[in-house]
Motif scaffolding. Structure first.
Motif, PDB file in Angstrom:
ATOM      1  N   TRP A   8       0.814  -1.209   0.000  1.00 43.53           N
ATOM      2  CA  TRP A   8       0.000   0.000   0.000  1.00 43.53           C
ATOM      3  C   TRP A   8       0.848   1.261   0.000  1.00 43.53           C
ATOM      4  O   TRP A   8       0.402   2.312  -0.470  1.00 43.53           O
ATOM      5  N   TYR A  11       1.318   1.575  -3.682  1.00 44.34           N
ATOM      6  CA  TYR A  11       0.072   2.088  -4.261  1.00 44.34           C
ATOM      7  C   TYR A  11      -0.069   3.586  -4.015  1.00 44.34           C
ATOM      8  O   TYR A  11      -0.479   4.339  -4.899  1.00 44.34           O
ATOM      9  N   SER A  80      -0.477   1.636   5.813  1.00 49.47           N
ATOM     10  CA  SER A  80       0.543   2.281   4.996  1.00 49.47           C
ATOM     11  C   SER A  80       1.079   3.545   5.650  1.00 49.47           C
ATOM     12  O   SER A  80       0.363   4.541   5.769  1.00 49.47           O
TER      13      SER A  80
END
Length: 222
Positions: A8, A11, A80
């Motif tokens: 994440w 991402y 994250s």
């Protein structure tokens, strides 16, 4: 399987920051779908000012910041560090906003105050085993509280635990995390088996244009 925090964080580097204002000129707003200025808003939570509300997988914090801005006690959790750093940077002045670097099920099991609503927008409900997450949510929802979440509808024939790929550089293999996909009717049955009532699941169509993938929105009451 890829470490979820690493996945994440990767991402987060690919995702643009939320716009400074939306189409109505608002500096904070709530969005359930993958499309700008589309779909329902905070009314799905059934929560009023002063309510304690939990965002599972809060990402960069835009939805939680909006709830705080309209008087709710907004709590966001995410695995994250990069996502949370962006949230702290942008929303550091938001009143009543509380952010935690932790995993969803662990946080729910440790919390003792409870929540008037729990929600997830393309977040932890999509990427956590429902056999673990749903009982934890049910335990922490106050009587009459709502669970609401949104995610992409499943690909026909691809149900249950699926692989979700997060791209990296051109010469690197993608990162892989698990996600859970079900048809609306199956989500309704699954939530009912875990003690939720007034369960509704439907696919909101995409806005007019070339896009065709809608948004699955599921709500239930404790």
């Amino acid at each position: 399987m890829t470490d979820t925090a690493i996945a994440w964080d990767t991402y987060a580097r690919q995702r643009p920051e939320r716009r400074q204002t939306n189409a109505r000129g608002e500096t904070t707003w709530f969005n359930w779908t993958q499309y700008e200025d589309h779909g329902p808003g905070v009314e799905l939570l059934g929560a009023a000012a002063g309510s304690r509300v939990l965002d599972l997988g809060c990402g960069k914090g835009g939805n939680a910041a909006h709830l705080a801005a309209i008087g709710m006690r907004a709590v966001g959790v995410d695995v994250s560090p990069r996502q949370l750093a962006s949230a702290h940077e942008r929303w550091r002045q938001a009143p009543r906003l509380e952010l935690h670097h932790t995993e969803a099920v662990s946080f729910l099991r440790e919390d003792r105050e409870g929540f008037d609503a729990v929600y997830s927008v393309y977040g932890a409900v999509w990427f956590t085993d429902p056999a673990l997450l749903l009982p934890a949510v049910r335990e922490r929802l106050l009587p009459g509280g709502r669970l609401v979440f949104s995610q992409r509808p499943p690909v026909q024939g691809c149900y249950g635990c699926q692989a979700s790929y997060i791209p990296r550089g051109a010469d690197e293999d993608p990162l892989v995390v698990k996600r859970w996909d079900y048809e609306p009717r199956e989500w309704e049955q699954l939530l009912a088996r875990h003690g939720f009532t007034d369960v509704r699941a439907e696919v909101l169509p995409a806005p007019p244009g070339r896009r065709k993938v809608g948004t699955l929105i599921v709500s239930a009451r404790a």
